[in-house]
Write a protein that holds these residues in place. Structure first.
Motif, PDB file in Angstrom:
ATOM      1  N   GLY A   1     138.833 121.587 -11.873  1.00 16.73           N
ATOM      2  CA  GLY A   1     139.264 121.762 -13.253  1.00 16.73           C
ATOM      3  C   GLY A   1     140.345 120.741 -13.584  1.00 16.73           C
ATOM      4  O   GLY A   1     141.126 120.349 -12.720  1.00 16.73           O
ATOM      5  N   GLY A   2     140.378 120.301 -14.822  1.00 22.80           N
ATOM      6  CA  GLY A   2     141.385 119.313 -15.200  1.00 22.80           C
ATOM      7  C   GLY A   2     141.015 118.612 -16.489  1.00 22.80           C
ATOM      8  O   GLY A   2     140.185 119.085 -17.271  1.00 22.80           O
ATOM      9  N   GLN A   3     141.619 117.453 -16.685  1.00 18.18           N
ATOM     10  CA  GLN A   3     141.404 116.670 -17.906  1.00 18.18           C
ATOM     11  C   GLN A   3     140.542 115.461 -17.597  1.00 18.18           C
ATOM     12  O   GLN A   3     140.727 114.793 -16.571  1.00 18.18           O
ATOM     13  CB  GLN A   3     142.741 116.229 -18.482  1.00 18.18           C
ATOM     14  N   VAL A   4     139.571 115.199 -18.476  1.00 21.27           N
ATOM     15  CA  VAL A   4     138.716 114.023 -18.311  1.00 21.27           C
ATOM     16  C   VAL A   4     139.556 112.785 -18.608  1.00 21.27           C
ATOM     17  O   VAL A   4     139.956 112.544 -19.748  1.00 21.27           O
ATOM     18  CB  VAL A   4     137.495 114.080 -19.242  1.00 21.27           C
ATOM     19  N   LEU A   5     139.830 112.043 -17.556  1.00 19.75           N
ATOM     20  CA  LEU A   5     140.693 110.871 -17.696  1.00 19.75           C
ATOM     21  C   LEU A   5     139.919 109.661 -18.210  1.00 19.75           C
ATOM     22  O   LEU A   5     140.374 108.952 -19.114  1.00 19.75           O
ATOM     23  CB  LEU A   5     141.326 110.563 -16.332  1.00 19.75           C
ATOM     24  N   TYR A   6     138.727 109.427 -17.639  1.00 18.11           N
ATOM     25  CA  TYR A   6     137.900 108.291 -18.057  1.00 18.11           C
ATOM     26  C   TYR A   6     136.438 108.734 -18.156  1.00 18.11           C
ATOM     27  O   TYR A   6     135.963 109.527 -17.349  1.00 18.11           O
ATOM     28  CB  TYR A   6     137.992 107.122 -17.063  1.00 18.11           C
ATOM     29  N   GLN A   7     135.731 108.199 -19.127  1.00 15.87           N
ATOM     30  CA  GLN A   7     134.285 108.357 -19.249  1.00 15.87           C
ATOM     31  C   GLN A   7     133.674 106.993 -18.987  1.00 15.87           C
ATOM     32  O   GLN A   7     133.884 106.046 -19.743  1.00 15.87           O
ATOM     33  CB  GLN A   7     133.909 108.851 -20.647  1.00 15.87           C
ATOM     34  N   HIS A   8     132.924 106.871 -17.899  1.00 15.43           N
ATOM     35  CA  HIS A   8     132.449 105.560 -17.448  1.00 15.43           C
ATOM     36  C   HIS A   8     131.042 105.213 -17.927  1.00 15.43           C
ATOM     37  O   HIS A   8     130.623 104.066 -17.794  1.00 15.43           O
ATOM     38  CB  HIS A   8     132.480 105.503 -15.915  1.00 15.43           C
ATOM     39  N   VAL A   9     130.286 106.183 -18.433  1.00 12.27           N
ATOM     40  CA  VAL A   9     128.897 105.947 -18.824  1.00 12.27           C
ATOM     41  C   VAL A   9     128.650 106.527 -20.211  1.00 12.27           C
ATOM     42  O   VAL A   9     129.493 107.232 -20.763  1.00 12.27           O
ATOM     43  CB  VAL A   9     127.919 106.575 -17.808  1.00 12.27           C
ATOM     44  N   GLU A  10     127.469 106.244 -20.745  1.00 10.28           N
ATOM     45  CA  GLU A  10     127.081 106.753 -22.054  1.00 10.28           C
ATOM     46  C   GLU A  10     125.750 107.474 -21.956  1.00 10.28           C
ATOM     47  O   GLU A  10     124.953 107.213 -21.042  1.00 10.28           O
ATOM     48  CB  GLU A  10     126.972 105.605 -23.075  1.00 10.28           C
ATOM     49  N   GLN A  11     125.488 108.368 -22.889  1.00  8.71           N
ATOM     50  CA  GLN A  11     124.223 109.089 -22.925  1.00  8.71           C
ATOM     51  C   GLN A  11     123.068 108.112 -23.136  1.00  8.71           C
ATOM     52  O   GLN A  11     123.155 107.190 -23.941  1.00  8.71           O
ATOM     53  CB  GLN A  11     124.243 110.129 -24.038  1.00  8.71           C
ATOM     54  N   GLY A  12     121.986 108.315 -22.386  1.00  9.37           N
ATOM     55  CA  GLY A  12     120.838 107.412 -22.440  1.00  9.37           C
ATOM     56  C   GLY A  12     120.856 106.354 -21.365  1.00  9.37           C
ATOM     57  O   GLY A  12     119.842 105.696 -21.119  1.00  9.37           O
ATOM     58  N   GLN A  13     121.994 106.186 -20.714  1.00 10.12           N
ATOM     59  CA  GLN A  13     122.106 105.175 -19.671  1.00 10.12           C
ATOM     60  C   GLN A  13     121.415 105.644 -18.392  1.00 10.12           C
ATOM     61  O   GLN A  13     121.428 106.822 -18.059  1.00 10.12           O
ATOM     62  CB  GLN A  13     123.588 104.900 -19.400  1.00 10.12           C
ATOM     63  N   VAL A  14     120.795 104.722 -17.664  1.00  9.01           N
ATOM     64  CA  VAL A  14     120.175 105.020 -16.379  1.00  9.01           C
ATOM     65  C   VAL A  14     121.189 104.720 -15.283  1.00  9.01           C
ATOM     66  O   VAL A  14     121.735 103.610 -15.221  1.00  9.01           O
ATOM     67  CB  VAL A  14     118.897 104.200 -16.157  1.00  9.01           C
TER      68      VAL A  14
END
Length: 340
Positions: free
Chosen positions: A225-238
């Protein structure tokens, strides 16, 4: 007399104060020593075990999530096909095992006996033809010896007889196979055949479990549990297996690292409590605990000390923050006080 006594007392007090001052001067004050550092948190990368195309990415940077929350979903169409195929194979294997355990049904025995009867009838039908062609060959050979016919006529008859014999042998083999089937049906299935089929059922059951496990792995859940620090990918990406999807900061794992000169290592001991202050909460003190002291010396990091102090040989000391985790945040500058 009283005046002299008062003078003596004053002199004794002055001597006592002088001795105490002398000791403090040479032994040093019992003041605490303070070191600076930055509060840091444990960052957990969330990675899939299998690769695929991201069809859902419900988290965003800054979002607070709990253990087990869905971080991403990968395309599961192929995994579902694999699971359906494994279940179908399991059903077929189990049905075959049930047949072996139940033995041959009366209808199956009748069918096999009918096959034997038909094969024997075909064999019987060939026997007159075989005898007729054998007689023809014998007659042709006598005619050839008497010069009445050519060698080609004899060879043609021999070929015709050989073909009929091969057909007869084939039908005879089918009779033997059909009879063996009838005998097996009456005797029941052997234990080796049953055990082999049980093993086949177990294998298909494991295939189903593997397919179900692979399907579940396409739903990626947060291990902390915690805070999302970074989002490295996007929806639709393989993505491939092991690709970091998001990085989560665990707020319950806050720590701070300071650097202490070798001459002051006697102030440090694992498990000892230290006191932490930050600019965001003036006048307030938080507790920490020394986790470990590095056993290797290093130069002070350039981003911590002045140019002169960067040449100092120091030892890294890591402290866990045991108090104020709901107030302190990663990235806050902090001062750590160690008592002598």
């Amino acid at each position: 007399m009283r005046k002299k006594l008062a003078i003596i007392v004053v002199v004794l007090v002055l001597i006592t104060l002088s001795v105490l001052g002398y000791r403090n001067y040479f032994n040093g004050p019992a003041d605490p020593t303070t070191y600076s550092g930055t509060i840091e948190g444990t960052a957990m990368p969330v990675q899939p075990e299998l690769g695929g195309r991201i069809i859902n990415l419900p988290v965003r940077e800054g979002q607070v999530i709990k253990v087990g929350d869905v971080v991403a979903k990968l395309d599961d169409s192929q995994a579902k096909i694999s699971l359906d195929s494994a279940k179908s194979q399991q059903t077929q294997a189990q049905a075959k095992l049930n047949d072996l355990l139940g033995g041959a049904r009366a209808e199956e025995i009748q069918r096999l006996e009918y096959v034997v009867t038909q094969a024997k009838a075909n064999l019987a039908a060939l026997e007159p033809n075989l005898k007729f062609e054998e007689d023809n060959l014998a007659t042709n050979q006598k005619l050839y010896e008497g010069g009445a016919i050519s060698k080609q006529v004899v060879d043609a008859q021999q070929t015709k007889l050989d073909t009929l014999k091969a057909q007869y042998q084939s039908v005879q083999a089918s009779v033997d196979v059909a009879q063996a089937g009838v005998d097996q049906a009456h005797a029941g299935n052997t234990q080796p055949a049953i055990q082999a089929q049980k093993a086949a059922v177990d294998i298909t059951a494991q295939s189903v479990k593997t397919a179900e496990l692979n399907l579940s792995k396409l739903v990626i859940k947060s291990p902390v549990g915690g805070q999302v620090l970074y989002q490295h990918v996007e929806q639709g990406q393989v993505v491939n297996s092991g690709t970091t999807l998001v990085t989560i900061l665990d707020p319950n794992e806050l720590w701070i690292k300071i650097y202490i000169p070798e001459a002051k290592l006697n102030q440090v001991k694992v498990g000892v409590t230290a006191y932490i202050v930050v600019d965001s909460y003036p006048g307030k003190t938080f507790k920490g605990q020394i986790l470990y002291v590095s056993d290797q010396a290093e130069f002070t990091p350039k981003n911590v000390q002045t140019k002169e102090e960067r040449t100092t040989t120091v030892y890294a000391v890591k402290l866990s923050i045991t108090e104020g985790k709901d107030q302190l945040k990663a990235g806050m500058p902090a001062d750590v006080t160690l008592l002598q």
